[in-house]
Design a protein around this motif. Structure first.
Motif, mmCIF file in Angstrom:
data_model
loop_
_atom_site.group_PDB
_atom_site.id
_atom_site.type_symbol
_atom_site.label_atom_id
_atom_site.label_comp_id
_atom_site.label_asym_id
_atom_site.label_seq_id
_atom_site.Cartn_x
_atom_site.Cartn_y
_atom_site.Cartn_z
ATOM 1 N N LYS A 178 14.484 -3.392 60.045
ATOM 2 C CA LYS A 178 15.515 -3.347 58.987
ATOM 3 C C LYS A 178 15.628 -1.963 58.343
ATOM 4 N N VAL A 179 15.217 -0.946 59.067
ATOM 5 C CA VAL A 179 15.367 0.444 58.605
ATOM 6 C C VAL A 179 16.745 0.944 59.026
ATOM 7 N N LEU A 180 17.458 1.556 58.096
ATOM 8 C CA LEU A 180 18.813 2.046 58.370
ATOM 9 C C LEU A 180 18.784 3.142 59.425
ATOM 10 N N LEU A 181 19.624 2.997 60.444
ATOM 11 C CA LEU A 181 19.760 4.013 61.489
ATOM 12 C C LEU A 181 21.059 4.804 61.329
ATOM 13 N N ALA A 182 22.133 4.126 60.956
ATOM 14 C CA ALA A 182 23.433 4.796 60.800
ATOM 15 C C ALA A 182 24.250 4.041 59.759
ATOM 16 N N GLY A 183 24.952 4.789 58.914
ATOM 17 C CA GLY A 183 25.791 4.185 57.882
ATOM 18 C C GLY A 183 25.302 4.459 56.480
ATOM 19 N N GLY A 184 24.670 5.622 56.285
ATOM 20 C CA GLY A 184 24.131 5.958 54.969
ATOM 21 C C GLY A 184 25.195 6.003 53.887
ATOM 22 N N HIS A 185 26.355 6.578 54.200
ATOM 23 C CA HIS A 185 27.431 6.642 53.208
ATOM 24 C C HIS A 185 27.963 5.243 52.898
ATOM 25 N N ARG A 186 28.083 4.408 53.927
ATOM 26 C CA ARG A 186 28.554 3.037 53.704
ATOM 27 C C ARG A 186 27.563 2.258 52.854
ATOM 28 N N LEU A 187 26.265 2.424 53.141
ATOM 29 C CA LEU A 187 25.245 1.723 52.364
ATOM 30 C C LEU A 187 25.290 2.162 50.900
ATOM 31 N N GLN A 227 19.524 9.206 68.485
ATOM 32 C CA GLN A 227 20.616 8.963 69.423
ATOM 33 C C GLN A 227 21.581 7.913 68.889
ATOM 34 N N VAL A 228 21.026 6.866 68.259
ATOM 35 C CA VAL A 228 21.881 5.825 67.683
ATOM 36 C C VAL A 228 22.736 6.402 66.558
ATOM 37 N N GLU A 229 22.117 7.234 65.714
ATOM 38 C CA GLU A 229 22.860 7.847 64.608
ATOM 39 C C GLU A 229 24.011 8.696 65.130
ATOM 40 N N VAL A 230 23.739 9.502 66.148
ATOM 41 C CA VAL A 230 24.774 10.358 66.728
ATOM 42 C C VAL A 230 25.859 9.512 67.370
ATOM 43 N N ALA A 231 25.445 8.480 68.134
ATOM 44 C CA ALA A 231 26.414 7.630 68.823
ATOM 45 C C ALA A 231 27.304 6.896 67.832
ATOM 46 N N GLU A 232 26.731 6.428 66.717
ATOM 47 C CA GLU A 232 27.523 5.716 65.712
ATOM 48 C C GLU A 232 28.587 6.628 65.114
ATOM 49 N N ASN A 233 28.267 7.902 64.972
ATOM 50 C CA ASN A 233 29.234 8.854 64.407
ATOM 51 C C ASN A 233 30.280 9.260 65.432
ATOM 52 N N GLU A 234 29.904 9.308 66.724
ATOM 53 C CA GLU A 234 30.827 9.769 67.759
ATOM 54 C C GLU A 234 31.730 8.655 68.278
ATOM 55 N N PRO A 278 17.272 -3.124 69.084
ATOM 56 C CA PRO A 278 16.007 -3.731 69.524
ATOM 57 C C PRO A 278 14.855 -2.729 69.685
ATOM 58 N N PHE A 279 14.591 -1.939 68.657
ATOM 59 C CA PHE A 279 13.457 -1.013 68.699
ATOM 60 C C PHE A 279 13.097 -0.608 67.286
ATOM 61 N N SER A 280 11.975 0.085 67.141
ATOM 62 C CA SER A 280 11.522 0.564 65.839
ATOM 63 C C SER A 280 11.746 2.069 65.747
ATOM 64 N N ALA A 281 12.417 2.517 64.690
ATOM 65 C CA ALA A 281 12.680 3.945 64.507
ATOM 66 C C ALA A 281 11.386 4.730 64.366
ATOM 67 N N ALA A 282 10.364 4.109 63.748
ATOM 68 C CA ALA A 282 9.085 4.801 63.557
ATOM 69 C C ALA A 282 8.412 5.086 64.885
ATOM 70 N N ASN A 283 8.570 4.172 65.848
ATOM 71 C CA ASN A 283 7.941 4.341 67.160
ATOM 72 C C ASN A 283 8.790 5.164 68.110
ATOM 73 N N GLU A 284 10.108 5.158 67.905
ATOM 74 C CA GLU A 284 11.017 5.870 68.812
ATOM 75 C C GLU A 284 12.017 6.700 68.005
ATOM 76 N N PRO A 285 11.544 7.771 67.364
ATOM 77 C CA PRO A 285 12.443 8.577 66.519
ATOM 78 C C PRO A 285 13.585 9.224 67.299
ATOM 79 N N ASP A 286 13.343 9.610 68.562
ATOM 80 C CA ASP A 286 14.413 10.209 69.366
ATOM 81 C C ASP A 286 15.536 9.207 69.616
ATOM 82 N N ARG A 287 15.153 7.975 69.890
ATOM 83 C CA ARG A 287 16.149 6.939 70.120
ATOM 84 C C ARG A 287 16.919 6.637 68.841
ATOM 85 N N ALA A 288 16.226 6.668 67.709
ATOM 86 C CA ALA A 288 16.891 6.454 66.422
ATOM 87 C C ALA A 288 17.949 7.526 66.172
#
Length: 244
Positions: free
Chosen positions: A71-80, A121-128, A109-119
């Motif tokens: 439940k850690v935010l990956l993308a949507g900081g302004h919306r939140l 990527q999700v942030e970039v993909a959500e913006n693009e 389906p992953f943890s940002a703490a364990n996979e920061p690179d993937r986190a």
């Protein structure tokens, strides 16, 4: 419509479906259970947050937030931040759009703490890759904003007047020129506009042609037909230049 165009559209649709599947499972979470990231690549813009808050108050949340399985935010900081501001300033409207504080989210389906690179990527993909709204959808959203008091007017807005185009751009993620075309139709393009558009198209196609990995049947067929397409673009560019 040509076979090449249809193949390119089919490829775009397949890519969109693949991206949609990769964007996680839709769900809802109480606002207080969505956790901020320890670090973020984007600084919040207070004006953007305010604009989003106003649009969410009118339309609700159109694009869900993205969170990880913790439940850690990956993308949507302004919306939140805009949702939290709406709760603080107008709790009745907040409850109307988010009964029992249920905020729409996509759970990855992953943890940002364990996979920061993937986190990241999700942030970039959500913006693009924001949802690509059709002209009909944009018109419906625009009408809802107009019904809520936003003005589709040219020139400098009056003090306190809510202007449609900036709000609409914030909601759907498209520039004002595109929105004008969706709402009011195409303006007549000059020969210079056409000339520049064709040059850009040719440059993009040539760049694609020089990239490796055209292994799919559609890519190979397009690659074979590309010299003829580029030759036709050159001919039209020449005709436009001669007609000036």
């Amino acid at each position: 419509m040509s076979a090449v165009t249809e193949q390119m559209q089919d490829k775009d649709q397949e890519a969109n479906l693949r991206r949609e599947r990769e964007r996680g499972e839709l769900s809802t979470l109480p606002l207080e259970r969505i956790k901020d990231r320890e670090s973020s690549t984007r600084t919040l813009n207070t004006e953007h947050v305010q604009s989003l808050k106003e649009s969410i108050a009118t339309l609700g949340l159109i694009e869900p937030l993205a969170v990880d399985r913790e439940k850690v935010l990956l993308a949507g900081g302004h919306r939140l931040a805009a949702i939290a501001l709406l709760l603080d300033t107008d709790p009745d409207t907040f409850e109307q759009h988010f009964p029992k504080s249920a905020i729409p989210v996509r759970v990855m389906p992953f943890s940002a703490a364990n996979e920061p690179d993937r986190a990241l990527q999700v942030e970039v993909a959500e913006n693009e890759y924001r949802r690509d709204y059709t002209p009909a959808e944009v018109k419906k959203i625009a009408q809802r904003l107009i019904n809520a008091g936003y003005k589709d007017a040219k020139g400098r807005p009056k003090k306190g007047e809510k202007v449609l185009m900036p709000a609409l751009s914030t909601v759907v993620g498209k520039n004002r020129r595109t929105l004008q075309r969706y709402l009011h139709g195409d303006s007549k393009k000059s020969r210079t506009d056409v000339h520049l558009s064709l040059k850009k198209a040719k440059k993009s196609l040539e760049s694609w042609q020089n990239q490796p990995g055209h292994n799919t049947p559609a890519s190979q067929k397009l690659s074979k037909q590309l010299p003829e397409i580029l030759s036709l673009i050159d001919a039209v560019i020449e005709e436009n230049s001669s007609a000036k």
